[in-house]
Every structure is written in C-alpha cells, then in structure tokens.
Enzyme design. Structure first.
Site, PDB file in Angstrom:
ATOM      1  N   HIS A 145       3.382   1.904   2.106  1.00  0.00           N
ATOM      2  CA  HIS A 145       3.880   2.342   3.419  1.00  0.00           C
ATOM      3  C   HIS A 145       5.395   2.188   3.528  1.00  0.00           C
ATOM      4  O   HIS A 145       6.012   1.400   2.813  1.00  0.00           O
ATOM      5  CB  HIS A 145       3.150   1.637   4.573  1.00  0.00           C
ATOM      6  N   GLU A 192       1.597   4.205   7.560  1.00  0.00           N
ATOM      7  CA  GLU A 192       0.561   3.793   6.612  1.00  0.00           C
ATOM      8  C   GLU A 192       0.062   5.009   5.830  1.00  0.00           C
ATOM      9  O   GLU A 192       0.285   6.157   6.239  1.00  0.00           O
ATOM     10  CB  GLU A 192      -0.607   3.160   7.388  1.00  0.00           C
ATOM     11  N   ASN A 212       0.830  -1.219   0.000  1.00  0.00           N
ATOM     12  CA  ASN A 212       0.000   0.000   0.000  1.00  0.00           C
ATOM     13  C   ASN A 212       0.863   1.267   0.000  1.00  0.00           C
ATOM     14  O   ASN A 212       0.368   2.357   0.248  1.00  0.00           O
ATOM     15  CB  ASN A 212      -0.939   0.008   1.217  1.00  0.00           C
TER      16      ASN A 212
HETATM   17  C1  GLP Z   1       6.262  -4.574   7.158  1.00  0.00           C
HETATM   18  C2  GLP Z   1       7.348  -3.623   7.657  1.00  0.00           C
HETATM   19  C3  GLP Z   1       7.894  -2.795   6.536  1.00  0.00           C
HETATM   20  C4  GLP Z   1       8.251  -3.651   5.342  1.00  0.00           C
HETATM   21  C5  GLP Z   1       7.023  -4.358   4.860  1.00  0.00           C
HETATM   22  C6  GLP Z   1       7.278  -5.213   3.624  1.00  0.00           C
HETATM   23  O1  GLP Z   1       5.053  -3.942   7.023  1.00  0.00           O
HETATM   24  N1  GLP Z   1       6.873  -2.755   8.681  1.00  0.00           N
HETATM   25  O2  GLP Z   1       9.031  -2.106   6.994  1.00  0.00           O
HETATM   26  O3  GLP Z   1       8.771  -2.849   4.317  1.00  0.00           O
HETATM   27  O4  GLP Z   1       6.584  -5.185   5.919  1.00  0.00           O
HETATM   28  O5  GLP Z   1       7.641  -6.505   3.981  1.00  0.00           O
HETATM   29  P1  GLP Z   1       8.043  -7.620   2.956  1.00  0.00           P
HETATM   30  O6  GLP Z   1       9.485  -7.409   2.647  1.00  0.00           O
HETATM   31  O7  GLP Z   1       7.804  -8.905   3.687  1.00  0.00           O
HETATM   32  O8  GLP Z   1       7.192  -7.463   1.762  1.00  0.00           O
END
Ligand code: GLP
Length: 235
Positions: A134, A139, A132
C-alpha cells in the site's frame, strides 16, 4: 520511471531523503512538501527536529489520518508528526502545515485538495510502503484515479499499527490522499527499509502494474526515487 538507489543502512536512507528536501528548498521559492509517517520516517523527523525551525518558505502537509483523529490524539498521524518533529508542530500552529481533514467529509476533503492546488501542488511527496504494497492508506484493490477519500484499513495494516494504539483497538477507517493525489506530485521519494518490506518492494518494482500493488503505479510516474536499504532490497 523509477530510479532505485540502494544504501547500506536506514540512516543513509534518511540522509538521502533530507538531501531531496534540501534540494527542493533550494530550488523552489515556496515549495509544498507532503510528509509520510511510520517508523521508516522516524529518523527524518529526528534529524529535522535537531536542525531547529524549518525555513519560512516551506509549506507542509501529509498523506493520511485515522478517521476522526485530532492532532492531539495519540496514535494519530498528525500527533506522530508534531511530537517527533516540533518544528512541524510550530508550522501547524502557524497554519503553514495543512492537516488532512480527519472527518472524511467529502466537502472538507475537496476543500483540502483545493488548498493544496492553490499552494502550487505538491512539489515533493515522501512515501513509505506497507508490507502489502500500500501507499498511504491506499490498500490493494484501490482505484488509481481517486483523490482524498475515506477508506477501510487492510488486516495487515491494522496488525502493523497495533503498537501505536495498544491497549486500545486499532481504528478500522482512515482518510487518505488517493493514488491520483500522490501521482500528481512533481517529485516522489519513497523509502523502504528492513526485510519486512522486501516482498512489497519486489512487487512494486517487478510485479504487474495494477491495483493489487498500489505502489506499482509509481512506475508510471516521471520523477520517482526509491531508496532502499540492503535489507529491503534483498539479495
Ligand atoms: C502506514 C502509513 C503508510 C506507511 C506505512 C509503513 O500504513 N499509512 O503511509 O508507509 O504505515 O509504515 P512503517 O514505516 O512503520 O513501516
């Protein structure tokens, strides 16, 4: 300004991230590096773990934690970091890895921010991106001027975190570095891999700059590198 680098595979993205870490270690006497979590960084932690102890001059921290989670709590961010990268666990024991206070108490968060500042500020900030848009747990809708703060997780974020917690419920709240914290880092390196990140990457790089896509604020940062694999970069 964002430099975008497209590589063929997630493993090559990890190689680029490691090179950035090595550059900072070579150039800075006592760098503070802030690590990110998530599947995108699993390769980085595995490769760091395989290297053995981290250089003694390194100071480390990270972006975010689920509210109330302790380092030993499965599913938590610090737990993920120290189990996938024991050398960072060793730094936590020695006090050279500074964990985000998961209580979310304003005084503790302010004290943590002061510690990071006293260590010279963040030299290198690693980032992933949520689908999304973030950054950490900032968020969509989060103000740009926040430092460390307590926050509610978005629905997609909780869905994506389900595997970390099953069969238990995904937490609803977290503590996160704010966009002001992140944008205060001297060097930012964001990794995004896989087709699920394509829309967020597009919004970050080419959509409007604003709170609807927190990652879009990186375009206002002086020294950001975005490393994408072909799947995340799109056609
Ligand atoms: C979580 C963390 C983020 C990270 C995101 C993506 O939400 N708070 O910092 O960027 O996950 O994670 P993934 O690498 O598993 O897609």
């Amino acid at each position: 300004m964002i430099e975008v680098r497209i590589v063929d595979t997630p493993d090559e993205a990890t190689t680029a991230a490691l090179a950035e870490l090595d550059l900072v270690l070579a150039r800075t006497p006592r760098p503070l590096v802030s690590f990110a979590t998530g599947a995108t960084f699993a390769g980085l932690y595995a490769r760091l773990a395989a290297r053995g102890p981290l250089p003694p001059q390194l100071l480390a921290t990270h972006l975010d934690e689920y509210l109330g989670f302790r380092p030993g709590d499965r599913g938590g961010m610090v737990h993920e970091i120290v189990t996938s990268c024991p050398p960072l666990g060793e730094m936590l024991r020695r006090g050279t890895f500074l964990p985000v206070p998961s209580s979310g108490e304003p005084q503790e968060l302010a004290a943590h921010a002061r510690k990071l500042a006293a260590a010279g500020g963040i030299e290198l900030q690693f980032l992933g991106i949520g689908r999304n848009g973030h950054l950490a747990f900032n968020e969509p809708g989060t103000a740009r001027d926040l430092g460390f703060h307590r926050t509610l997780l978005a629905g997609t974020t909780r869905t994506d975190a389900r595997a970390r917690f099953a069969p238990a419920q995904v937490p609803r709240e977290a503590v996160t570095a704010g966009l002001a914290t992140i944008l205060g880092a001297r060097r930012i390196v964001l990794l995004a891999t896989g087709t699920s990140k394509r829309a967020a990457v597009q919004a970050m790089l080419a959509g409007g700059i604003g709170p609807q896509t927190p990652a879009s604020y990186l375009r206002e940062h002086e020294h950001t590198l975005v490393v994408l694999d072909r799947a995340a970069a799109g056609p």
